[in-house]
Design an enzyme around this catalytic site. Structure first.
Site, PDB file in Angstrom:
ATOM      1  CE  LYS B  78      13.854  48.689  93.090  1.00  0.00           C
ATOM      2  NZ  LYS B  78      13.492  50.106  92.862  1.00  0.00           N
ATOM      3  CB  SER B 157      16.874  51.926  93.664  1.00  0.00           C
ATOM      4  OG  SER B 157      15.532  51.931  93.235  1.00  0.00           O
ATOM      5  CB  SER B 181      14.503  53.883  91.129  1.00  0.00           C
ATOM      6  OG  SER B 181      15.210  54.470  92.184  1.00  0.00           O
TER       7      SER B 181
END
Lengths: 484, 493
Positions: B78, B157, B181
């Site tokens: 990420k 997210s 997330s």
């Protein structure tokens, strides 16, 4: 001594409180491993944490915690075994995180006190409200470029103790005594070097005036004063300004002010309405700071003797005057020097020698006690030579000068120069005879009643002996000779 | 070998150990899949060269017998983890072009264990979002989107992290979970997502969103793989004061431990209005599966659950408003020059932050303001304590808690973006674990009637990820979720 100030319309009481920012003596910063040493070239002592790079986290430096606790102990304050670091949020170019890590609701140290002594000999206690640990900001340099400001982050993250007094001072003199005493205690403890010029000790001064016995007046806060003189000037200026303002029908505004070192005046910086909303909240990157009694006790055990205790001992055990004791305890190094030099000797004589001869010589040479060419034991040895009659006080001064110049031991100088005091009766008689024989007219005048000439003879004999004759014996033997 | 993409990490590792496949071969398959699935917009910064070098190093390690637990396994990251000399943006314009001079603790542990870095993955800007639509790079697309239908959200997210693993464009990936997330996108994309106990993985070097809630975790295709990579990620870090100084047990053992005799709680408060019927049915199934595997089901109550979401939406923005203050145009990242310092701040931050980030900064600033602090932030902290106490009580009685991961399956991109409140509701089942600091895992357990993946969530008490792995593994076995998304790489089909 009354501290009330007379205005046009009557008397005013001055109320002063101080927030002192003291840079903690430590190798590294409060939450990062970079060096906290002053004077490096710009941005050389900056870690990723200090520069607030993304994802960086603070880690508390235990040394700074110990220093704060030690300071609390030195100020007889309550040590809080639970304290919390909060974020104080505001934007400024030299504040990389956009917040300062400080302590708001739960400071590490609670209430304590500082005892001050004033010029008239009276003593006075000033309460401490709290001490908290916080990070310093960086430095903005506005004078390096016509259009830009430069930022130096060396100071960013350095540990500060904010020492907040209660509003318990009532004159510039008291405020000066307070900051000096506080500085002295911090230096004894080794928790702050007290260097005001370099900014490692600076004060925000709150001043207000009121009619005696009335409620507190509105205060102003003058920021960042870095000398005792500036603190006193600020207070005097603010007191006069505020009294004049009120007496002319005006009102004091609660505001932050700045002191102008060139004019000695303060001017408004920002008012209450422009005050920041710092949005304090507990820093989620740090756990609450906790420690146990054992942690405090260990620090207490390692505490040095503080100036008040040493002074008490000097006056009550050594018989020194309060004045001498004050001079000798102002700095930890001075007291330590004195203790060593006077150990096993006449304490009063040693005190005199230090405050007159040694300090005089140091002043003249423009050096600090730490650089003294004469060590405590060397000074002690010199005093021994006086006490056992080997040399006179006068010769001792000469020997001391030589010691200060060369760093040699007193005994060596005395031996090399043959300065040992002459106490042999027949030798002294011979000197007396010689002097009297050379001044027969004066001998007659003396015997004719001109007593004052006695001093003249003594002087001549001492001169003939190159100062080495034992002055006591010269006096005694000369009297015998002349009074036959 | 065309089966390379189909292997789990554990399988691939076994074949690498036996030298039946090479790390470079495996990487090639994944890099091809990355190209093929480019339309899913998962990689914001692919790191082809770095990956090549790491794969060759891994092959050398295998030939020298020095391979570690993740050697040669292709892993995506990420874009919230700072990676040394590799652009790290948190998918925000304000950090565009930022090259960290340091590597986050979690990623450096993964590389030290031999992991091969595929690249940086798409996510919501500063991890603020539940659909990956706040990313400056545009949204990650869910591989479960029909080939000729609307593009669906990967969730957020960590949308890119979930989507890439589901699509066969990463064997495993790293994400972060502040309010769901990891678990929500894992459920939306049909993969396993683990949010470890707060303090289990170091936060050092991860761009901070809400410091008291953020936690790194892995995306994998199986529970076993989750335990494998998690064991490499976890552990005490002296650089993070909130990281726990606990030994990391061997989690792989827990995967096969079975759940005979475990007590599993079903919280009454997680039946919420408007919950998808498919989800309700799946939840019932999950309950039955666990019972069949030997666990005892217990009805429990977590009375303060309904306050979790409002509480989260005070605390997270409050911390974020302060954490994001450092992006000010002074030191790094974007700067828009102006006459005065204040003007420079205003222009830079107005231009550098997207709408959702600005919204949360404003909410957070408001919640911390003088006069509002007690009513909002302080109250939220008190509620947070009550939520934590609910769980503490529950875990006196049960070993794990079973809930749905989300109240509904994924949705078309653009459908919810204009309505922040509906968007926030996505996190209703995941947020409580963050507030309480508990570990949680989402396991793919079935499909909705429209053919979209659904996840079940398991929660355990602090530092008992082992129980999550045992229980999640039991669900995984019985759910037999082995479907491949329509827009996955061809070789995964």
């Amino acid at each position: 001594m009354s501290t009330l100030v007379s205005g046009r319309t009557g008397e005013w009481e001055v109320v002063i409180g101080m927030e002192v920012h003291a840079q903690v003596v430590s190798n590294s910063k409060l939450f990062s491993g970079s060096s906290a040493v002053f004077g490096a070239s710009p941005n050389n002592h900056v870690s990723l944490v200090d520069a607030a790079m993304p994802g960086m986290l603070p880690v508390i430096n235990e040394q700074c915690v110990k220093q704060a606790v030690l300071t609390g102990l030195g100020l007889n304050a309550k040590i809080n075994k639970f304290s919390v670091f909060d974020r104080k949020n505001y934007f400024y170019a030299d504040l990389p995180q956009g917040y300062q890590i400080s302590q708001f609701k739960h400071p590490i140290v609670g209430e304590g006190e500082v005892k001050i002594e004033l010029s008239d000999g009276s003593t006075h206690k000033v309460g401490i409200e709290r001490i908290h640990l916080e990070q310093d900001a960086g430095k903005s340099l506005h004078d390096q470029h016509p259009l830009k400001s430069y930022i130096d982050l060396n100071r960013s993250g350095v540990a500060l103790m904010e020492i907040v007094s209660k509003p318990e001072m009532h004159s510039a003199e008291q405020a000066a005594a307070y900051i000096k005493k506080l500085r002295s205690i911090l230096r004894y403890l080794g928790t702050c070097d007290g260097n005001m010029e370099e900014g490692s000790l600076r004060a925000d001064v709150n001043v207000s005036v009121r009619r005696p016995g009335h409620l507190l007046g509105t205060r102003t806060e003058t920021k960042n004063l870095n000398s005792v003189k500036f603190i006193m000037q600020t207070i005097e200026f603010e007191v006069n300004r505020q009294i004049e303002l009120i007496e002319n029908g005006g009102e004091v505004k609660q505001e932050t002010r700045l002191f102008d070192t060139t004019t000695g005046m303060t001017r408004a910086m920002r008012g209450k309405e422009d005050a920041h909303d710092y949005r304090y909240f507990p820093d989620p990157d740090l756990l609450p700071l906790t420690f146990d009694d054992a942690f405090i006790d260990e620090l207490r055990m390692g505490m040095p003797e503080l100036p008040d205790e040493i002074k008490y001992r000097m006056v009550n055990e050594y018989g020194l005057s309060s004045y001498d004791a004050n001079v000798l305890t102002e700095e930890r190094e001075t007291a330590a020097f004195y203790e060593l030099a006077s150990d096993g000797r006449d304490r009063k004589i040693t005190a005199n020698w230090m405050s007159v001869e040694l300090f005089g010589a140091l002043n003249k040479a423009g050096i600090e006690l730490a650089q003294s060419p004469v060590s405590p034991s060397q000074l002690g040895d010199l005093i021994d030579l006086i006490s056992d009659g080997s040399i006179s006080g006068k010769i001792a001064k000469e020997v001391f000068s030589e010691m200060f110049e060369t760093g040699k031991d007193a005994k060596l100088i005395v031996d090399e120069k043959g300065l040992k005091q002459v106490s042999d009766e027949s030798t002294i008689f011979a000197m007396i005879d010689e002097v009297l024989a050379a001044n027969l007219d004066k001998v007659n005048e003396y015997r004719g009643g001109k007593d004052k000439l006695f001093g003249f003879f003594v002087g001549q004999i001492m001169k003939a002996s190159k100062g080495q004759a034992n002055p006591g014996m010269v006096n005694q033997l000369l009297k015998q000779k002349l009074d036959i | 070998m065309s089966d390379l993409l189909k292997m789990t990490a554990t399988q691939a590792r076994n074949l690498l150990l036996k030298k039946e496949i090479s790390s470079v071969e495996l990487l090639d398959a994944y890099q091809t899949a990355m190209e093929e699935t480019k339309g899913l917009n998962n990689y914001v910064t692919p790191t082809f060269e770095v990956a090549k070098q790491m794969a060759m190093d891994a092959d050398k390690a295998y030939s020298q017998g020095t391979a570690s637990s993740l050697s040669g396994l292709p892993i995506g990251v990420k874009d919230l983890f700072c990676t040394k000399d590799i652009e790290t943006t948190a998918c925000s314009a304000i950090l565009k072009g930022f090259l960290p001079s340091y590597e986050s603790t979690v990623t450096s542990k993964v590389w030290k264990s031999g992991g091969v870095m595929l690249g940086k993955l798409n996510c919501d800007e500063f991890a603020m979002g539940s659909s990956n639509e706040t990313s400056i790079f545009g949204p990650s697309v869910n591989p479960w989107s029909k080939k000729d239908g609307n593009n669906l959200s990967s969730g957020g997210s960590s949308g890119g992290s979930a989507s890439s693993v589901a699509a066969g464009a990463a064997l495993m990936s790293l994400g972060t979970d502040t309010g769901g997330s990891i678990r929500q996108p894992a459920a939306f994309c049909g993969v396993v997502g683990l949010k470890p106990t707060y303090g289990r993985c170091s936060r050092w070097g991860i761009v901070a969103f809400a410091s008291s809630l953020d936690q790194a975790g892995p995306f994998t295709r199986t529970v076993e793989d989750s335990a494998l990579i998690f064991s490499a990620m976890a552990g005490h870090d002296p650089k993070d004061s909130t990281s726990a100084s606990l030994k990391v047990p061997n989690f792989s053992k827990a995967v096969h431990a079975g759940i005979e005799g475990l007590r599993i709680g079903i919280p009454a408060e997680y039946y919420v209005d408007g919950m998808d019927i498919d989800i309700l049915e799946l939840w019932k199934k999950g309950r039955a599966w666990l019972e069949q595997a030997g666990a005892t089901i217990v009805d429990i109550s977590l009375p303060h659950t309904k306050y979790a979401l409002p509480c989260y939406y005070i605390i997270a923005p409050a911390e974020a408003s302060s954490n994001l203050a450092r992006y000010d145009g002074v030191k790094y990242g974007k700067r828009i020059e102006a006459e005065t310092l204040d003007e420079m701040y205003e222009l830079t931050r107005a231009d550098g932050f997207g709408e959702e980030v600005q919204r949360r900064i404003l909410i957070g600033t408001y919640a911390l303001s003088a006069g509002y602090y007690d009513a909002y932030y302080l109250k939220a902290q008190q509620v947070r304590r009550l939520i934590k106490e609910d769980f503490d009580k529950a875990f006196n009685e049960v070993d794990a808690i079973l809930t749905p991961t989300t109240p509904s399956p994924t949705f078309p991109l653009g459908a919810e973006v204009s309505d922040p409140i509906t968007m926030y509701l996505n996190d209703v089942f995941t947020v409580p674990a963050n507030l309480a600091g508990l570990p949680g895992i989402s396991v793919p357990a079935g499909l909705s009637k429209q053919g979209l993946p659904l996840g079940l969530q398991l929660l355990a008490s602090h530092f008992r990820e082992d129980k999550l792995f045992s229980t999640a593994s039991a669900i995984e076995k019985q759910a037999e979720f082995s479907l491949v998304p329509p827009r996955a790489a061809g070789d995964l089909q």
